[in-house]
Design an enzyme around this catalytic site. Structure first.
Site: not given
Ligand SMILES: NC(=O)c1ccc[n+]([C@@H]2O[C@H](COP(=O)([O-])OP(=O)(O)OC[C@H]3O[C@@H](n4cnc5c(N)ncnc54)[C@H](O)[C@@H]3O)[C@@H](O)[C@H]2O)c1
Ligand SMILES: [Zn+2]
Length: 414
Positions: A169, A190, A232, A282, A292, A297, A301, A304, A308, A321
């Site tokens: 939890r 989030k 982003e 942000k 939200e 907030r 989006n 997005h 998505h 993404h």
């Molecule tokens: N929670 C939120 O508010 C929010 C906001 C925006 C995006 N997201 C989510 O974030 C995700 C995308 O995140 P991302 O683009 O960071 O993707 P990711 O976590 O998949 O990282 C991208 C790639 O780079 C590699 N990698 C990461 N750091 C590295 C480094 N320093 N050196 C070498 N390789 C590295 C990872 O292994 C992966 O293959 C999506 O799922 C998206 O929905 C969430």
């Molecule tokens: Zn995003």
């Protein structure tokens, strides 16, 4: 294509401006450099504090932050190494570079820890992975005083945060972002995993105890990931207004140098400044509307709804993404233009700017309008069978718009 009646469409649409006035966000002086133990300072760090009704947590941005995680946990967050076991969650691409410095810093501070390394990529954000990781945590004996460190990009951050929110939890977690994109995902609380029928469908609002962001991790990030992360940052600049957007686009050379992995020529002060400014936007939005509820907030989006839908239609991980967000920003601004809400020169400028940062702007040819509309119907933002968008009129001017699915279809096909 049948002609359509714009006035009727407008009469059907639900529209609400989200005028957040964020133009000056990020201008104000940062809080002073951290003083951890007596007299000791870390002058290169930038710090922002996220302060909401439900949580307060620091975001530390700097270089070589990873090797100080253990110390921060003790001095800044007041964990007692003898009482708090740690789980480091990371992925197979991040682990070879960055697990050692984090482990060493935890060891030095006296923490016991277990490291769990998962496959890299969006496909990992799923319930089956949650269950497998939790098995490791139970076997290790991580109890409610345990702390989860999410070391990686947005995937590890979202997945780790979701696990922290639900394990026993809720246990503490710390975001240790390693991608450009994760300047966004690590802040705001989030957390989620995907469902085969919808992105981020299973999740929670669960803020971290801290975000420790080490810019030097970008040295190993592949080019494509760096550019995708800029999408982003552009989003934050667009929400903020003309000033930040112009500043960001003027810094194009600095941004591209990092994309080209010309690391020795990287301009770290400018990169740090731009990312801090993105995080400040942000922060401002999240502090106004953490869960939200007021709708503000939803400004985050922009792009997005389409992004998505693209990710879902193409299969998670086909487009990054950030790439999906870049296409989404353009397609949604096209919708705004067709609704008479944005003008053609802004759309053209946006396309040029995204392209110059090597981001895609067109829907892949194998994605049909119908598939996109069907995928949009699964979006969490929808209410009462209409599809919801946060549309940009211009930098700093966001509108929340609800449209009937048939109208979205018509507009997309136009
Ligand atoms: N929670 C939120 O508010 C929010 C906001 C925006 C995006 N997201 C989510 O974030 C995700 C995308 O995140 P991302 O683009 O960071 O993707 P990711 O976590 O998949 O990282 C991208 C790639 O780079 C590699 N990698 C990461 N750091 C590295 C480094 N320093 N050196 C070498 N390789 C590295 C990872 O292994 C992966 O293959 C999506 O799922 C998206 O929905 C969430
Ligand atoms: Zn995003």
């Amino acid at each position: 294509m049948a002609p359509y009646d714009l006035d009727q469409m407008k009469a059907r649409m639900v529209l609400r401006p989200l005028d957040l006035s964020l133009d000056k966000v990020g201008d104000e002086a940062q809080p002073p450099a951290l003083t951890v133990s007596e007299g000791q300072k870390y002058p290169i760090e930038e710090r922002l504090d996220i302060v909401t009704k439900n949580s307060v947590y620091p975001v530390i941005i700097g270089q070589d932050v990873l090797s100080r995680i253990g110390m921060y946990m003790v001095d800044l967050l007041h964990y007692e190494p003898s009482r708090h076991n740690v789980l480091i969650l990371t992925d197979e691409k991040v682990a070879p570079y960055y697990v050692s410095p984090v482990e060493e810093s935890l060891q030095k501070a006296g923490f016991r820890f277990l490291t769990v390394v998962r496959p890299a990529g969006e496909q990992e954000k799923r319930l089956a992975a949650v269950e497998e990781i939790i098995s490791h945590m139970i076997r290790y004996g991580l109890d409610r005083s345990g702390v989860l460190l999410a070391l990686g990009g947005g995937v590890i951050g979202d997945l780790g945060g979701f696990i922290a929110a639900t394990y026993m939890r809720g246990i503490d977690f710390i975001q240790i972002p390693t991608t450009v994109l994760a300047h966004d995902s690590s802040v705001g609380g989030k957390v989620a995993v995907n469902h085969p029928l919808g992105k981020n469908m299973i999740g929670a609002f669960y803020p971290p105890r801290a975000v420790f962001y080490d810019m030097l991790t970008f040295r190993t990030l592949p080019s494509r990931e760096i550019c995708a992360g800029y999408a982003e940052l552009i989003k934050h600049a667009l929400i903020s207004g003309e000033r930040f957007y112009t500043e960001l686009i003027r810094s194009r050379e600095v941004l591209l140098r990092l994309c080209d992995q010309r690391v020795e020529e990287a301009d770290w002060p400018i990169l740090t400044h731009l990312l801090s400014r993105g995080i400040a936007v942000k922060k401002a939005v999240v502090e106004r509307d953490e869960r939200e509820t007021s709708g503000e907030r939803e400004a985050l989006n922009i792009g997005h709804t389409v992004a998505h839908a693209l990710e879902l239609t193409l299969g998670y991980g086909t487009l990054l993404h950030g790439e999906a967000v870049a296409i989404g920003l353009v397609v949604e601004t096209e919708l705004a233009l067709r609704l008479g809400l944005a003008d053609a020169s802004f759309l053209a400028q946006l396309e040029t700017d995204l392209t110059s940062l090597r981001l895609p702007t067109k829907v892949p040819p194998d994605v049909t309008t119908e598939a996109l509309v069907q995928a949009m119907l699964a979006d969490k933002k929808n209410r009462h069978a209409s599809i919801h968008f946060a549309l940009l009129r211009a930098p700093g001017r966001v509108l929340r718009v609800g449209l009937a699915p048939d109208d979205v279809r018509t507009l997309l096909e136009k």
